[in-house]
Design an enzyme around this catalytic site. Structure first.
Site, mmCIF file in Angstrom:
data_model
loop_
_atom_site.group_PDB
_atom_site.id
_atom_site.type_symbol
_atom_site.label_atom_id
_atom_site.label_comp_id
_atom_site.label_asym_id
_atom_site.label_seq_id
_atom_site.Cartn_x
_atom_site.Cartn_y
_atom_site.Cartn_z
ATOM 1 N N SER A 391 -25.849 -33.389 -17.409
ATOM 2 C CA SER A 391 -24.992 -32.277 -17.809
ATOM 3 C C SER A 391 -24.247 -31.781 -16.591
ATOM 4 O O SER A 391 -24.856 -31.565 -15.533
ATOM 5 C CB SER A 391 -25.819 -31.145 -18.419
ATOM 6 O OG SER A 391 -24.995 -30.104 -18.890
ATOM 7 N N GLU A 392 -22.932 -31.575 -16.720
ATOM 8 C CA GLU A 392 -22.122 -31.270 -15.545
ATOM 9 C C GLU A 392 -22.471 -29.955 -14.866
ATOM 10 O O GLU A 392 -22.046 -29.702 -13.736
ATOM 11 C CB GLU A 392 -20.621 -31.310 -15.877
ATOM 12 C CG GLU A 392 -20.190 -30.490 -17.046
ATOM 13 C CD GLU A 392 -20.027 -31.302 -18.315
ATOM 14 O OE1 GLU A 392 -19.058 -31.077 -19.036
ATOM 15 O OE2 GLU A 392 -20.884 -32.169 -18.596
ATOM 16 N N ASN A 393 -23.226 -29.078 -15.527
ATOM 17 C CA ASN A 393 -23.642 -27.838 -14.871
ATOM 18 C C ASN A 393 -24.903 -28.004 -14.019
ATOM 19 O O ASN A 393 -25.481 -27.023 -13.573
ATOM 20 C CB ASN A 393 -23.849 -26.723 -15.902
ATOM 21 C CG ASN A 393 -24.926 -27.044 -16.920
ATOM 22 O OD1 ASN A 393 -24.969 -28.141 -17.459
ATOM 23 N ND2 ASN A 393 -25.789 -26.095 -17.208
#
Length: 569
Positions: A391-393
């Site tokens: 997940s990019e976060n």
């Protein structure tokens, strides 16, 4: 040292009010002027000379050995109008709610420029400062569900600079490192490159339904072609007057520990600001945090206040029963009886697309799945197929949605949904995350689309003048299609019955020539990105080539052997 001790010595005999820094306004912080204020050479796309803005000198804080302040109200009392505020957090995860509440009380504090991944939602995050009108300019990657900000932008009351999420993170990191800028492939061939994303519209009279008029456009990027033959955009560093950050545990020296996804932007914002204020859920003595556990060294922290406002969550998603599967949810069961008509049709389409998309996820793959239909794909993996969900976060190794008793506000995915982690998972900040993405370390990325073209162009973030969601991390996710296979999973037609598979995209591009495969409820296309040719390779049960031609704007060829989407591998 961040601030000279010789500058601090005279302050030791001064009373507390005199020790607070007078923060300088935004004009000194590397926020670019409008195109009309720049020399012509700076506005040219192929300018031979780049002009970097430089941050002003740091002002002196109060005595550094005494960083703990009694309250957020006291800590923000000397902030100045016109400041650039770097606000940590992703969605509502890790936002400095206590400090934002204190700033909102300062009605005299106006004309703020806020830099954040997004602007909050409901009454959380930066949303209160948008509602009060204190924030008049923003640099962010995602507007999302913040209808107040979207409305203010379209009505010309707020200016927005939309920056891809990975680019935004790297620009902030550069500001903290003293690096003036960097080159990236993210956004090449899009309106980010050409400066065609409007930053500000002219205000409209109440009731005026006419077309929006652009007051200020973006600034074209300097472009360089490196030895690999690709286009790279020059992005400039971001500096802040003040950073507002929330941390789980902070010692009195300012060393911080972030939990899970709260580290996405927390450390980055603190490093890039002249003054950093951290609200701590727990303030501990010096030495209580092991050096190996420090995520942000105290040298970057100037003020510490107790966090007194509770954490907020944007989307609480749970699963009814415990699961140890590496999937975010159990495979959906039969449609509930209350679904009928269009809602039932939509669910069945989503399931068909998700089941087919699941075949693209091979055992051991590192995968990034977009919000919506792409996320559902993992629900249909075979039992012997295990993948690592990124997940990019800042998460790698996402697990199922939590049961109600395991919901954690600090643990959310890119869609702001609450999630869990599987054994072997890791967490990291946004710079690390997008290094994985841009560097081609992710095997496959599956995204949704508003439009996708015969050449593999993708449009997914904006309908000019009507809908402004922002690109988030999507532009970064499609920036290296030679290393990461990019797949679009989408309905074949939009809600108005128009084809989403276009010969040429009509909406602003998320990426150019980046999509290798398109999966819809009717068929599967392979994309020849170099030659701009679509090939029909699979059909859904009961769908003919003639029906696909009738419902597809793009021209396409048909493979010699056309498979069935529903067939097992």
């Amino acid at each position: 040292m961040r601030r000279s001790l010789s500058r601090l010595q005279p302050l030791l005999r001064t009373s507390r009010p005199a020790l607070r820094p007078q923060l300088l306004p935004a004009s000194s912080l590397g926020v670019r002027a409008s195109a009309s204020q720049l020399p012509l050479s700076s506005r040219s796309l192929h300018s031979s000379r780049t002009h970097f803005a430089t941050p002003a000198a740091h002002s002196s804080p109060r005595q550094r050995s005494d960083k703990v302040w009694a309250s957020a109200d006291e800590a923000v009392a000397d902030l100045q109008s016109g400041s650039v505020v770097l606000s940590a957090g992703f969605g509502l995860c890790g936002t400095a709610e206590t400090l934002i509440t204190a700033i909102a009380k300062r009605s005299d504090l106006q004309s703020l420029t806020a830099v954040s991944n997004n602007a909050g939602a409901g009454d959380g995050g930066l949303a209160p400062l948008i509602k009060t009108g204190q924030v008049t300019s923003m640099i962010l990657s995602f507007v999302g569900s913040n209808k107040v900000l979207e409305k203010a932008y379209l009505e010309g009351r707020v200016s927005l600079e939309l920056s891809p999420q990975g680019t935004l993170a790297e620009r902030i990191a550069c500001g903290g490192k003293g690096v003036p800028g960097f080159y990236t492939a993210t956004g090449a061939g899009t309106h980010v490159e050409t400066g065609q994303i409007p930053r500000k519209y002219f205000p409209r009279a109440e009731g005026d339904k006419g077309a929006l008029k652009v007051q200020t456009n973006g600034i074209p990027k300097d472009v360089k072609i490196f030895k690999d033959g690709k286009r790279y955009l020059l992005e400039e560093a971001i500096h802040g007057d003040v950073a507002i950050v929330r941390a789980w545990k902070v010692d009195k020296a300012g060393n911080c520990v972030f939990r899970y996804a709260t580290r996405a932007f927390g450390g980055l914002m603190a490093r890039a600001s002249k003054l950093t204020i951290v609200e701590a859920e727990e303030i501990v003595e010096i030495g209580d945090i092991h050096p190996m556990d420090v995520n942000l060294p105290g040298i970057f922290v100037d003020r510490i206040v107790p966090a007194t406002v509770a954490k907020k969550m944007e989307i609480v998603t749970t699963t009814p029963s415990p699961s140890t599967s590496a999937s975010p949810s159990s495979p959906p069961s039969s449609p509930p009886p209350e679904l009928s008509g269009e809602k039932l049709d939509a669910r069945l389409r989503r399931e068909k697309i998700a089941k087919r998309a699941a075949k693209e996820l091979k055992d051991g793959f590192y995968c990034n799945l977009g919000v919506g239909m792409p996320t559902l794909a993992v629900s249909y993996l075979k039992p012997d197929v295990k993948v690592w969900l990124q997940s990019e976060n800042g998460l790698l190794g996402m697990g199922p949605y939590p049961t109600e008793d395991k919901v954690d506000a600090d643990l959310v995915n890119a869609g702001k949904e609450t999630v869990t982690l599987v054994p072997g998972a890791s967490v990291f900040d946004s710079v690390e995350s997008f290094g994985m993405i841009r560097g081609g370390h992710v095997d496959v990325s599956i995204l949704g689309a508003m439009e996708v073209s015969a050449a593999g162009d993708l449009a997914s973030y904006s309908i000019p003048g009507k809908l402004v969601k922002g690109m988030g991390g999507a532009m970064d996710l499609v920036s290296n299609p030679d290393a990461t296979k990019v797949i679009v999973a989408t309905d074949h037609l939009d809600k108005n019955g128009r084809s989403k598979i276009k010969q040429l995209c009509t909406l602003p591009l998320t990426g150019s020539k980046c999509v290798s495969r398109i999966i819809t409820n009717l068929c599967v296309f392979d994309v020849d990105r170099e030659n701009g040719i679509l090939t029909l390779v699979e059909l859904a049960e009961g769908v003919s080539v003639e029906e696909v031609r009738e419902k597809t704007d793009a021209k396409f060829t048909v493979a010699e052997t056309v498979g069935n989407m529903e067939d097992e591998d």
